[in-house]
Write an enzyme that holds these catalytic residues in place. Sequence first.
Site, short mmCIF file in Angstrom:
data_model
loop_
_atom_site.label_atom_id
_atom_site.label_comp_id
_atom_site.label_asym_id
_atom_site.label_seq_id
_atom_site.Cartn_x
_atom_site.Cartn_y
_atom_site.Cartn_z
N ARG A 18 0.90 -1.23 0.08
CA ARG A 18 0.00 0.12 -0.10
C ARG A 18 0.96 1.30 0.05
NH1 ARG A 18 -5.81 -0.36 1.45
NH2 ARG A 18 -6.27 -2.31 0.72
N ARG A 22 -3.87 6.75 0.96
CA ARG A 22 -4.43 7.89 1.69
C ARG A 22 -3.42 8.76 2.58
NH1 ARG A 22 -10.05 5.37 3.29
NH2 ARG A 22 -8.31 3.30 3.61
N ASP A 67 -7.12 -2.27 -7.52
CA ASP A 67 -7.82 -2.99 -6.25
C ASP A 67 -8.02 -4.34 -6.64
OD1 ASP A 67 -8.74 -1.90 -3.33
OD2 ASP A 67 -10.34 -3.41 -4.14
N TYR A 143 -14.77 -12.05 -0.16
CA TYR A 143 -15.63 -11.10 -0.42
C TYR A 143 -16.60 -11.27 -1.25
CZ TYR A 143 -11.86 -7.66 1.26
OH TYR A 143 -10.87 -6.97 2.25
O1 CP3 Z 1 0.16 1.03 -3.44
C1 CP3 Z 1 -0.56 0.44 -3.37
O2 CP3 Z 1 -0.57 -0.90 -2.75
C2 CP3 Z 1 -2.08 0.48 -3.83
C3 CP3 Z 1 -2.76 -0.40 -4.62
C4 CP3 Z 1 -3.67 -1.19 -3.92
C5 CP3 Z 1 -5.17 -0.85 -3.50
N1 CP3 Z 1 -5.56 -2.02 -3.20
C6 CP3 Z 1 -5.71 0.64 -3.68
C7 CP3 Z 1 -6.62 0.88 -2.41
C8 CP3 Z 1 -3.53 -2.42 -3.64
C9 CP3 Z 1 -2.34 -3.44 -3.48
C10 CP3 Z 1 -4.90 -2.99 -2.96
C11 CP3 Z 1 -5.31 -4.42 -2.55
C12 CP3 Z 1 -6.51 -4.75 -1.80
N2 CP3 Z 1 -7.51 -4.17 -1.99
C13 CP3 Z 1 -6.48 -5.44 -0.79
C14 CP3 Z 1 -5.20 -6.61 -0.40
C15 CP3 Z 1 -4.36 -5.62 0.45
C16 CP3 Z 1 -4.20 -6.00 1.77
O3 CP3 Z 1 -4.04 -4.84 2.53
O4 CP3 Z 1 -4.03 -7.31 2.27
C17 CP3 Z 1 -7.52 -5.70 -0.28
C18 CP3 Z 1 -8.11 -6.50 0.89
C19 CP3 Z 1 -8.37 -4.63 -1.10
C20 CP3 Z 1 -9.93 -4.39 -0.87
C21 CP3 Z 1 -10.07 -2.89 -0.34
N3 CP3 Z 1 -9.78 -1.82 -0.98
C22 CP3 Z 1 -10.22 -2.64 1.03
C23 CP3 Z 1 -10.47 -3.63 2.28
C24 CP3 Z 1 -10.05 -1.20 1.14
C25 CP3 Z 1 -10.12 -0.47 2.21
C26 CP3 Z 1 -11.40 0.33 2.41
C27 CP3 Z 1 -11.27 1.56 3.32
O5 CP3 Z 1 -11.89 2.69 3.27
O6 CP3 Z 1 -10.33 1.49 4.12
C28 CP3 Z 1 -9.96 -0.84 -0.32
C29 CP3 Z 1 -9.79 0.62 -0.85
C30 CP3 Z 1 -8.65 1.04 -1.35
N4 CP3 Z 1 -7.79 0.21 -2.20
C31 CP3 Z 1 -7.61 2.14 -0.99
C32 CP3 Z 1 -6.68 2.39 -1.73
C33 CP3 Z 1 -5.60 3.04 -1.82
C34 CP3 Z 1 -8.00 3.32 0.06
C35 CP3 Z 1 -9.34 3.85 -0.34
C36 CP3 Z 1 -9.39 4.98 -1.10
O7 CP3 Z 1 -8.59 5.52 -1.58
O8 CP3 Z 1 -10.85 5.40 -1.49
#
Ligand code: CP3
Length: 339
Positions: A18, A22, A67, A143
Site C-alpha cells: 500500500r 491515503r 484494487d 469478499y
Molecule cells: O500502492 C498500493 O498498494 C495501492 C494499490 C492497492 C489498492 N488496493 C488501492 C486501494 C492494492 C495493492 C490494493 C489491494 C487490496 N484491496 C487488498 C489487499 C491488500 C491488503 O492490504 O491485504 C484488499 C483487501 C483490498 C480491498 C479493499 N480496497 C479494502 C478492504 C479497502 C479499504 C477500504 C477503506 O476505506 O479503508 C480498499 C480501498 C483501497 N484500495 C484504498 C486504496 C488506496 C483506500 C481507499 C481509497 O482511496 O478510497
Amino acid sequence: MRACLRKPVDRTPVWFLRQAGRYMQEYREVRKHHALVEICKMPELAAEVTITAAEKLGVDAAIIFADLLLPLEPMGLDFEFQAGEGPVVHRPVRSVEDVRALRTDRAGELAYVARAIEKVAAHFRDRLGIIGFCGAPYTLASYMIEGGGSRNYIETKRMMYADSAAWAALLDKLVAVLTEYCQLQVEAGADMIQIFDSWVGSLGPSDYRAYVFEASKQLVRAVQAMGVPVIYFGVETAGLLGQMAATGADVIGLDWRQPLDEGWRAVGYEHAVQGNLDPITLFAPEEVLAARVKEILRAANGHVGHIFNLGHGIVPGTPVENVQAVVRMVKERGIGTRE
Ligand code: CP3
C-alpha cells in the site's frame, strides 16, 4: 527481481505494501477529483499514482495502482466502496446457482490495468521492478460470499464446509479469471506478480489443506508458467507457512507476529521472503523504528532472497517522512548477499 529469484544482491531491496494511498498528500489530491475505481480505470492516472509514490519514497519496486476487487465486475458482481465501510458487494454469492451465473469470459475487460502497467514500464524501464497483483482465490471468494469485509467468515466457511460443489466451482472460476488477468499484466510488462491472500489467516491448517491449497497452487503455477516470479502474501499465517511455500511460490510474505528468521525457517530457505515490519511502527519515534529495521535485517542474516517490506499495508495517517526514513535505513544497512 534478483531477490525474488534468490540471486545475490548489493543490498536488501525495499518496497511497501500500500505504498500509494491515503497517507500520501499527492494521492489525496487525486482522490478529491476521482473515485477509487475511476482512478483504476484511467490508465494515465493509475500510472501517475503508481509512479509518484515509488519516486517519492525511493523504493526499488512499483506496485501497480489497482484494487483486489476489480475482477468481480467482469464476473458479473457489482460492488462499491462506501465511505468508512470498505467494499460492499450488492448481491453476494450464496448458492451453487449464484456460482453458475458468474462469468469467466470477460477478464479481457480488465485490460485497463494492463494499459496502466505499460505506462509505468515505459517510465521506469529497467530502473525499478514492476509488480502486478491479484487477489488469491480464498480471499476473493470471501469478499464475494460475505459481500464485504468480515470478522468471522461464517458464510464463506458455511459454503466451504457444506456445499463443496459450489465452493469448488467458485474457486475454479476464480482461478480461470485470475490467470487471464495476470497474463494481461505480464504481457504489459509486470516483472513479478503478488498474490494477496490477505484473509487466509482466518483458516486453520486442515481447512487450508482441504479447501484452499489446490486452487492457490494452481494459480501460482499458472503465473510462473508465464515466466515471472510469484510473491504469495497473507497475514496471521504462522500456522500456514509450510503449506503456502508448498504452492511453489518464489517469495512468501511474512507478517510481524513472529520474528523474520522463525518465519523464514518455516517457509524454508529455498524460498525468498518479504517482510516483516509492523506497519504501525511507522508511527514510532525514529530510534524505535531504526531498532526494528535493524532487527529485521539482522534476522535475515545475509541469506539470499530477503525483500524488506511491511507485514501488512501502510495505514492512513502514517507520516510519509517515516516511510522515507525506513528506505534510507535499509539502503544504508541492507546487507549484500552472496551465493
Ligand atoms: O500502492 C498500493 O498498494 C495501492 C494499490 C492497492 C489498492 N488496493 C488501492 C486501494 C492494492 C495493492 C490494493 C489491494 C487490496 N484491496 C487488498 C489487499 C491488500 C491488503 O492490504 O491485504 C484488499 C483487501 C483490498 C480491498 C479493499 N480496497 C479494502 C478492504 C479497502 C479499504 C477500504 C477503506 O476505506 O479503508 C480498499 C480501498 C483501497 N484500495 C484504498 C486504496 C488506496 C483506500 C481507499 C481509497 O482511496 O478510497
